[in-house]
Write a protein that holds these residues in place. Structure first.
Motif, PDB file in Angstrom:
ATOM      1  N   LYS A  43       0.864  -1.195   0.000  1.00  0.00           N
ATOM      2  CA  LYS A  43       0.000   0.000   0.000  1.00  0.00           C
ATOM      3  C   LYS A  43       0.893   1.236   0.000  1.00  0.00           C
ATOM      4  CE  LYS A  43      -3.995  -2.061   2.335  1.00  0.00           C
ATOM      5  NZ  LYS A  43      -4.952  -1.934   3.469  1.00  0.00           N
ATOM      6  N   GLN A  44       0.991   1.858  -1.195  1.00  0.00           N
ATOM      7  CA  GLN A  44       1.950   2.949  -1.358  1.00  0.00           C
ATOM      8  C   GLN A  44       1.560   4.221  -0.594  1.00  0.00           C
ATOM      9  OE1 GLN A  44       2.790   3.690  -5.466  1.00  0.00           O
ATOM     10  NE2 GLN A  44       3.627   1.638  -5.825  1.00  0.00           N
ATOM     11  N   GLU A  45       0.295   4.292  -0.128  1.00  0.00           N
ATOM     12  CA  GLU A  45      -0.074   5.474   0.668  1.00  0.00           C
ATOM     13  C   GLU A  45       0.438   5.358   2.107  1.00  0.00           C
ATOM     14  OE1 GLU A  45      -3.818   2.818   0.795  1.00  0.00           O
ATOM     15  OE2 GLU A  45      -2.136   3.262  -0.538  1.00  0.00           O
ATOM     16  N   TYR A  46       1.016   4.167   2.447  1.00  0.00           N
ATOM     17  CA  TYR A  46       1.575   3.957   3.775  1.00  0.00           C
ATOM     18  C   TYR A  46       3.097   3.957   3.699  1.00  0.00           C
ATOM     19  CZ  TYR A  46      -2.910   2.750   5.921  1.00  0.00           C
ATOM     20  OH  TYR A  46      -4.181   2.799   6.429  1.00  0.00           O
ATOM     21  N   ILE A  47       3.710   4.291   4.829  1.00  0.00           N
ATOM     22  CA  ILE A  47       5.175   4.201   4.952  1.00  0.00           C
ATOM     23  C   ILE A  47       5.507   3.271   6.116  1.00  0.00           C
ATOM     24  CG2 ILE A  47       5.581   6.516   4.021  1.00  0.00           C
ATOM     25  CD1 ILE A  47       6.012   7.507   6.865  1.00  0.00           C
ATOM     26  N   ASN A  48       6.688   2.640   6.022  1.00  0.00           N
ATOM     27  CA  ASN A  48       7.168   1.754   7.084  1.00  0.00           C
ATOM     28  C   ASN A  48       7.934   2.605   8.091  1.00  0.00           C
ATOM     29  OD1 ASN A  48       6.086  -0.488   5.777  1.00  0.00           O
ATOM     30  ND2 ASN A  48       7.960  -0.807   4.586  1.00  0.00           N
ATOM     31  N   LYS A  95       0.092   6.420   7.416  1.00  0.00           N
ATOM     32  CA  LYS A  95      -0.247   7.081   6.161  1.00  0.00           C
ATOM     33  C   LYS A  95       0.656   8.304   5.945  1.00  0.00           C
ATOM     34  CE  LYS A  95      -5.089   5.941   5.330  1.00  0.00           C
ATOM     35  NZ  LYS A  95      -6.443   6.489   5.104  1.00  0.00           N
ATOM     36  N   ARG A  96       0.981   8.541   4.667  1.00  0.00           N
ATOM     37  CA  ARG A  96       1.842   9.705   4.353  1.00  0.00           C
ATOM     38  C   ARG A  96       1.221  11.009   4.819  1.00  0.00           C
ATOM     39  NH1 ARG A  96       4.867   9.235  -1.441  1.00  0.00           N
ATOM     40  NH2 ARG A  96       5.030   6.975  -1.612  1.00  0.00           N
ATOM     41  N   GLU A  97      -0.094  11.155   4.565  1.00  0.00           N
ATOM     42  CA  GLU A  97      -0.743  12.422   4.915  1.00  0.00           C
ATOM     43  C   GLU A  97      -0.727  12.656   6.415  1.00  0.00           C
ATOM     44  OE1 GLU A  97      -5.422  11.162   5.001  1.00  0.00           O
ATOM     45  OE2 GLU A  97      -4.499  11.457   3.021  1.00  0.00           O
ATOM     46  N   ASP A  98      -0.832  11.567   7.205  1.00  0.00           N
ATOM     47  CA  ASP A  98      -0.762  11.712   8.664  1.00  0.00           C
ATOM     48  C   ASP A  98       0.666  12.056   9.096  1.00  0.00           C
ATOM     49  OD1 ASP A  98      -3.447  11.129   8.888  1.00  0.00           O
ATOM     50  OD2 ASP A  98      -3.118   8.978   9.214  1.00  0.00           O
TER      51      ASP A  98
END
Length: 608
Positions: free
Chosen positions: A442-447, A484-487
């Motif tokens: 899920k590319q909208e998430y980061i590790n 999430k990236r936006e968060d």
């Protein structure tokens, strides 16, 4: 001059109690030999008192109404009331006057005293030393508005001839000085032609050797400012005016009829639409805010009297109280005369006769208020056409701060730079790509667990107290594995120091630390039942409190005021009577304020 330079200190203004206002009014009535209703006009309801100290450490008190200073005192414990030029423009005959050549006026407004000879053209021979006087610009056959206030330095008879040297008047306040700038900065009214008998009286008061005195103006203002001698050649206009038949001035009965018509128009267009909570209205407010602006711009009678000179003093009633009593008998208004201590009373307007046959059958006309509003609108449109609309641009900025500094160092970015939201978003995406933090599924998430630096910025550890202590919620140990990236962007912005920049065409941009606050427009109830609209936080948008109050007073046909807010550097509050959210919002947008930076709240405190 007391107000030549900025005041050394200015205290917070405070509303004047009704009892204190009545005492002040009685002092004015007694001191200047006025009628009580004239005192109502010059000392209106809703006065604010402000204590100040001049640049020479002289204490004083000023009394404001609807944004304008009307009276002031100078000296500790002084009760010697001095009218401002704003008051003298309402009542030009309040003080005896002297006239001076036009070339002298700029020196007076710069803080100079009036000198003799060369400074005084006409004067009253009965003037006495230390007497308060107004100073006007000399115009043959005309009477100009008072432009300065001062005290006589000599007796009137000493002004005649060329032998006397020195000061004629010690000026304490003038048009364009610092006290005038605290008001609405209105310009003086135009000069008016003198009646024949007044003109003859003025000629008797012209100083001896007047022609030589005019030549000696350089003694006061310098050689280059000496006014040129008037041309003696007759003009075509003069010849035509001599042939044209002269028109008679308005009679007292005709003036009364036109004032009655103005009241009917005000009831028809404004007063009948006011909510019951707007009453009672002080008689002075009714007169200045509603009746005078409703005078017809073109008189229905052939007369030499201009519409702007229709005044209660020239009517058959002679006073505002007498006029209102008659209007009460006719059913156009309902008044209540309130007696205070010492027999000093005031007249309140409890309601208007919106069902009166003359109001119902009234046909509208163009008023002086309409003409003034149209002129101001054209002026604003002309300014927009010449320079384009001065759109106010607000840019939110952020600076690396505390825990976030480490992230910017890791990303190889300057930690002293201010970043926009778009730049931060781009920087975070670049960092995620460089560190391979993007979740493959899920590319909208980061590790987030894969990068200790970013995790420490988004979930910084709490400060350690004495003896260590348990980590609080939100510490690094509580950082989620995925996010999430936006968060992540929201938490990054929150970890930085907020700044903002405001730009207006024609002005230097201003960059300040802290979050940008929107202009607050709120409707509140005051005195239990009167609605009013309050505007705050407008200074950051390059808006003037006095200009806003002045424009809203004309736009809404309601009383306005400017009041300092409590607290250091808290700014000013503009108040306009009534529920005026729409008018205020439209004016702010017209002045270039983006709608997103206008926060509106109604009576219940909810945003609209």
């Amino acid at each position: 001059m007391a107000f030549k330079k900025p005041l050394a200190s200015l205290k917070t203004s405070a509303p004047l109690r009704s009892s204190d206002r009545r005492k002040l009014k009685q002092r004015v009535v007694d001191r200047f030999n006025l009628q009580p209703d004239e005192g109502d006009i010059l000392v209106p309801e809703g006065l604010q008192s402000v204590k100040f100290t001049t640049h020479v450490d002289e204490p004083g008190v000023a009394y404001f109404s609807e944004g304008d200073p009307l009276w002031f005192t100078l000296g500790k414990g002084s009760e010697d009331l001095i009218p401002t030029v704003y008051t003298l423009w309402k009542a030009p005959d309040l003080l005896p006057t002297l006239s001076t050549p036009s070339a002298v006026i700029p020196r007076l407004t710069d803080g100079a005293d009036l000198m003799i000879p060369g400074g005084v053209v006409t004067h009253s021979p009965t003037l006495r030393i230390n007497e308060l006087v107004g100073i006007t610009q000399y115009e043959e056959g005309k009477r100009g508005p008072p432009l300065a206030v001062g005290r006589m330095a000599v007796n009137g008879e000493e002004l005649r001839g060329r032998e006397t040297k020195g000061k004629a008047v010690i000026v304490v306040h003038a048009w364009k000085d610092r006290l005038w700038e605290m008001g609405t900065k209105r310009e003086p009214r135009e000069s008016v032609s003198l009646p024949v008998e007044d003109e003859e009286e003025e000629e008797e008061e012209v100083t001896e050797d007047n022609e030589e005195v005019k030549e000696d103006v350089h003694d006061v203002v310098g050689e280059e400012a000496t006014p040129p001698p008037p041309s003696t050649a007759p003009s075509e206009t003069t010849a035509e005016s001599e042939e044209a038949p002269s028109l008679p001035p308005l009679s007292p009965d005709e003036t009364s009829t036109l004032l009655r018509l103005s009241l009917i128009h005000a009831i028809h267009t404004h007063l009948s639409h006011l909510p019951p909570t707007s009453f009672p209205i002080p008689s002075s407010t009714l007169y200045t805010t509603y009746i005078l602006p409703s005078r017809p711009s073109h008189l229905p009678l052939p007369t030499s009297t201009p519409p702007t000179e229709i005044d209660i003093k020239h009517s058959s009633h002679k006073s505002l109280t007498g006029f209102l009593r008659q209007m009460d008998k006719e059913g156009l208004v309902k008044i209540k005369e309130v007696k205070g201590k010492g027999g000093v009373g005031e007249v309140l307007i409890m309601g208007v006769g919106k069902g009166h046959k003359d109001v119902l059958g009234h046909k509208g006309y163009v008023t002086l208020g309409d003409v003034e509003a149209k002129r101001e609108k054209k002026e604003r449109e002309r300014e927009r056409e010449e320079g384009g609309r001065k759109e106010i641009v607000v840019t939110e900025l952020w600076k690396p701060h505390q825990a976030s500094v480490r992230f910017f160092e890791e990303a190889g970015k300057d930690t002293s730079t201010l970043y926009t939201h778009a730049e931060l978003k781009s920087l975070l995406n670049t960092y995620i790509m460089t560190k391979a933090l993007m979740n493959p599924h899920k590319q909208e998430y980061i590790n987030l667990a894969s990068d200790d630096v970013l995790a420490a910025v988004l979930y910084p550890p709490p400060p350690q107290g004495k003896g260590g202590g348990k980590q609080a919620v939100g510490s690094e140990s509580d950082a989620p594995e995925f996010m999430k990236r936006e968060d992540a962007l929201k938490r990054l912005v929150k970890s930085m120091q907020a700044w903002h920049r405001v730009e207006v065409e024609g002005k230097d941009p201003v960059t300040r630390k802290g979050e940008m606050k929107p202009i607050d427009v709120v409707v509140k109830m005051r005195q239990g039942r009167k609605a009013c609209t309050l505007i705050t936080n407008f200074e950051a948008f390059f808006l003037s409190a006095d200009d806003l109050a002045d424009e809203l007073r004309k736009l809404c046909a309601s009383a306005t005021s400017v009041t300092p807010l409590q607290g250091k550097g808290a700014g000013l509050e503009v108040m306009v009577q009534g529920k005026q959210i729409k008018a205020v919002t439209e004016l702010l947008v017209e002045k270039g304020v983006p709608k997103r930076w206008i926060e509106v709240r109604g009576l219940v405190g909810k945003k609209k």
